[in-house]
Design a protein around this motif. Structure first.
Motif, short mmCIF file in Angstrom:
data_model
loop_
_atom_site.label_atom_id
_atom_site.label_comp_id
_atom_site.label_asym_id
_atom_site.label_seq_id
_atom_site.Cartn_x
_atom_site.Cartn_y
_atom_site.Cartn_z
N PRO A 112 -31.50 -132.23 -35.82
CA PRO A 112 -32.23 -130.97 -35.83
C PRO A 112 -31.79 -130.11 -37.00
CG PRO A 112 -30.56 -130.93 -34.13
CD PRO A 112 -30.57 -132.32 -34.70
N PRO A 113 -32.67 -129.26 -37.49
CA PRO A 113 -32.29 -128.39 -38.60
C PRO A 113 -31.27 -127.36 -38.13
CG PRO A 113 -34.44 -127.77 -37.79
CD PRO A 113 -34.04 -129.03 -37.06
N GLN A 114 -30.42 -126.96 -39.04
CA GLN A 114 -29.45 -125.92 -38.71
C GLN A 114 -30.15 -124.57 -38.74
OE1 GLN A 114 -26.28 -126.29 -41.50
NE2 GLN A 114 -25.37 -128.03 -40.45
#
Length: 123
Positions: A112-114
């Motif tokens: 997942p993106p930060q």
């Protein structure tokens, strides 16, 4: 028999043409080998990226399920998973694709993106 300054040049054009043809063939062979290496690298890269995405998608179901999904996706791309690791929701996959005599390995990570950093509060 000919006499004169060009009497010893008989057949020299044939030698030059043979040498030129051999040089061009060698250069063409090197170009084909380079093309195979680049193609193998791109195939391995694509397979690693897709396998890492598949593993990250299944990461919450456990490392075994995630790596199994990565292996299936890599096999569908004509590659094999060399290494697969899952830590939390992040998958780290290394894939190898064989093309001719080349077998490059490419590593890819997915997850997942930060969250973007929050702006500092102004006083």
């Amino acid at each position: 028999m000919r006499d004169g300054p060009k009497a010893g040049d008989r057949g020299l054009a044939t030698v030059w043409m043979a040498f030129s043809a051999a040089t061009l063939c060698a250069m063409f062979a090197m170009l084909l080998a380079l093309g195979q290496a680049v193609s193998a690298r791109h195939q391995a890269g694509g397979a690693a990226d897709l396998a890492a995405l598949a593993a990250a998608d299944r990461a919450l179901r456990g490392a075994e399920a995630a790596c199994d999904a990565a292996r299936r996706v890599a096999a569908a791309q004509g590659a094999e998973v060399v290494r697969c690791g899952v830590q939390g929701e992040i998958a780290d996959v290394t894939a190898r694709a064989r093309f001719g005599p080349y077998a490059p390995e490419v590593r890819s990570r997915a997850g997942p993106p930060q969250a973007p950093p929050r702006p500092a509060a102004r006083s």
